[in-house]
Scaffold this active site. Structure first.
Site, PDB file in Angstrom:
ATOM      1  N   SER A 238     108.961  58.205   7.142  1.00 19.91           N
ATOM      2  CA  SER A 238     107.885  59.098   6.697  1.00 19.91           C
ATOM      3  C   SER A 238     107.062  59.500   7.914  1.00 19.91           C
ATOM      4  O   SER A 238     107.335  59.060   9.030  1.00 19.91           O
ATOM      5  CB  SER A 238     107.007  58.385   5.676  1.00 19.91           C
ATOM      6  OG  SER A 238     106.252  57.392   6.319  1.00 19.91           O
ATOM      7  N   LYS A 239     106.087  60.347   7.652  1.00 20.79           N
ATOM      8  CA  LYS A 239     105.282  60.910   8.751  1.00 20.79           C
ATOM      9  C   LYS A 239     104.705  59.855   9.681  1.00 20.79           C
ATOM     10  O   LYS A 239     104.612  60.070  10.880  1.00 20.79           O
ATOM     11  CB  LYS A 239     104.139  61.728   8.163  1.00 20.79           C
ATOM     12  CG  LYS A 239     104.530  63.138   7.847  1.00 20.79           C
ATOM     13  CD  LYS A 239     103.376  64.083   8.171  1.00 20.79           C
ATOM     14  CE  LYS A 239     103.814  65.526   8.046  1.00 20.79           C
ATOM     15  NZ  LYS A 239     103.521  66.091   6.746  1.00 20.79           N
ATOM     16  N   ARG A 240     104.344  58.726   9.110  1.00 18.42           N
ATOM     17  CA  ARG A 240     103.684  57.753   9.976  1.00 18.42           C
ATOM     18  C   ARG A 240     104.644  57.152  11.020  1.00 18.42           C
ATOM     19  O   ARG A 240     104.229  56.510  11.962  1.00 18.42           O
ATOM     20  CB  ARG A 240     103.014  56.664   9.140  1.00 18.42           C
ATOM     21  CG  ARG A 240     103.926  55.660   8.540  1.00 18.42           C
ATOM     22  CD  ARG A 240     103.248  54.897   7.404  1.00 18.42           C
ATOM     23  NE  ARG A 240     104.217  54.511   6.420  1.00 18.42           N
ATOM     24  CZ  ARG A 240     104.950  53.425   6.494  1.00 18.42           C
ATOM     25  NH1 ARG A 240     104.796  52.599   7.508  1.00 18.42           N
ATOM     26  NH2 ARG A 240     105.843  53.144   5.581  1.00 18.42           N
TER      27      ARG A 240
END
Ligand code: GLU
Length: 471
Positions: A238-240
């Protein structure tokens, strides 16, 4: 042997993320390896979430990666007539039926099934009613009530599903729009797709799809479900975990060959070889060596592979990709010997094109700013004499070849009694503003007298001014 036909069917609800790109790459490589065909299909039936911007972003990312398609792009929203015909076929052959149960009734059935300890499901109320088409009727597939459906997965092995767990799923909604699993199968059948490699988040759909193939009398394709790409904490990417879109890596200075190489290796292996060119991948890629465990996305590995691809590239091939990075830094470069010579010196020391652009600045800037710390340490009185001597000798020199430059430095060393390092570092600061750069002879040869002499002059004046201030 039958010609291999693979496909990539993204849903245009966002950019092309690295997991999706890897699926595209696997299908594309396999088609190219087998001299087959690769089909691009845009699964845009979810009208609310699909956007033209996402379609454009997906095309852009595929093109950047160098993934070309032989057929398509098809758009599902342009194929509703085909789906309608197949719905009719299913109904006519008794494999599907109209159902008029209201949402409240369905809800009650689900509650009842769950209360009995089962999975929420449709109870088959309309299955044998032979209802005709009506305004609020959906079309349901008549799934077998017993037995098993086996997904013969070329990556995961056989996966067995109990048919009594697959209820009579809807293939067409009351507003006439077909559902996801149905359109995928119709597309794959009508596009002659015989090999489907996709993410294992779709594996639950596959038994339903197999039942549809059987009902339509179509041969099954080969299925392979690839494990997801995970972040370094083993959570779904995911984005993180960093940038998700493929083009974000382009914008950070990664080469498409490196991203391609890295993503393929994230889930496929060929012995312990890490570095592959595009052509090598096409030559050796196979499904048999797609791994069964999840790929862990590791930006440092991607960076290392990128550095290897930068190093392996022909310098002239990097001019184009480097241009936008220098432009961002206010510098316009032209193709030609100067640019390729510059790039050649930076290839061994650049992890990304952004790094390379930073390091290339001094070759192009009209006026060099000395880094304060570098100047304080190296542009001081002891450097004055060697810099003056060197400037005079380089001004007189006509030959800026490596050997001749070495001789010039040697004579400065002899005359001043200084070691090479004591001379080279002030020269480096004078020419680049910094304490680290490619080899000193290399950069002098490239910069040439027209840049070297004024820069040495500026450093000399800098030292003289400093000495004047101190005295
Ligand atoms: N459209 C689906 C997705 O974007 C792919 C479905 C498939 O490969 O069958 O995940």
């Amino acid at each position: 042997m039958e010609k291999i036909i693979t496909r990539f069917p993204p849903s245009p609800t966002g950019y092309l993320h690295v997991g999706g790109a890897r699926t595209a790459i696997f299908n594309w490589l396999y088609a190219r390896h087998m001299e087959g065909k690769f089909v691009l299909r845009i699964e845009d039936t979810d009208i609310k979430r699909s956007t033209q911007a996402s379609v454009d972003a997906i095309f852009e990312a595929l093109q950047w990666l160098g993934i070309d398609w032989d057929d398509g792009p098809y758009f599902q929203t342009q194929r509703f007539d085909i789906y309608r015909d197949y719905i009719q076929k299913l109904v006519d052959s008794g494999h599907a039926y109209y159902c008029t149960c209201s949402p409240e009734q369905i809800d009650a059935m689900r509650q009842a099934a769950m209360a009995g300890g089962g999975k929420p499901r449709y109870d088959g109320s309309c299955r044998e009613k032979a209802l005709g088409k009506s305004e609020d009727a959906v079309v349901r597939f008549k799934a077998p009530l017993s037995g098993t459906t086996v997904v013969e997965d070329v990556i995961k092995g056989n996966i067995v599903f109990q048919n009594d767990e697959l209820d009579d799923f809807v293939v067409c909604r009351s507003d006439g729009t077909p559902t996801y699993n149905f359109v995928v199968v119709i597309d794959d059948i009508t596009m002659d797709i015989n090999t489907i490699i996709r993410g294992d988040d779709h594996v639950m759909n596959t038994p339903k799809q197999i039942l549809l193939y059987r009902a339509l009398g179509s041969p099954l394709p080969t299925f392979g479900h690839v494990p997801m790409v995970l972040g370094n904490d083993r959570a779904r990417l995911s984005k993180r975990h960093g940038a998700m879109s493929v083009t974000a890596y382009r914008d950070m200075g990664y080469l498409p060959e490196a991203v391609l190489n890295y993503l393929v290796r994230l889930g496929w292996s060929h012995g312990d070889q890490e570095f592959f060119t595009r052509d090598e991948l096409i030559k050796v890629f196979d499904i048999a060596h797609i791994g069964r465990s999840a790929g862990i996305f590791d930006i440092e590995k991607l960076q290392a592979i990128n550095a290897d691809h930068i190093q392996a590239a022909a310098p002239s091939d990097l001019v184009g990709p480097l241009k936008p990075f220098l432009k961002e830094r206010g510098i316009e470069i032209e193709s030609g010997d100067y640019a390729t010579n510059v790039i050649e010196t930076l290839q061994p020391r650049s992890k990304t094109l952004a790094d390379m652009a930073d390091a290339a600045m001094f070759y192009y800037l009209e006026d060099i700013e000395f880094e304060e710390k570098a100047a304080r340490k190296f542009l001081k009185s002891a450097a004055l004499e060697p810099l003056q001597l060197l400037a005079a000798k380089l001004k007189a020199a006509t030959d800026y070849s490596q050997e001749n430059l070495e001789d010039v430095f040697k004579s400065v060393m002899d005359e001043t009694g200084l070691k090479l390092g004591k001379i080279a570092q002030p020269v480096r600061v004078a020419l680049t503003g910094k304490t680290a750069s490619p080899g000193i002879f290399e950069i002098i040869a490239i910069l040439g007298p027209e840049r070297v002499i004024p820069r040495l002059g500026k450093a000399i004046r800098f030292i003289e001014d400093r000495m004047a201030e101190l005295s």
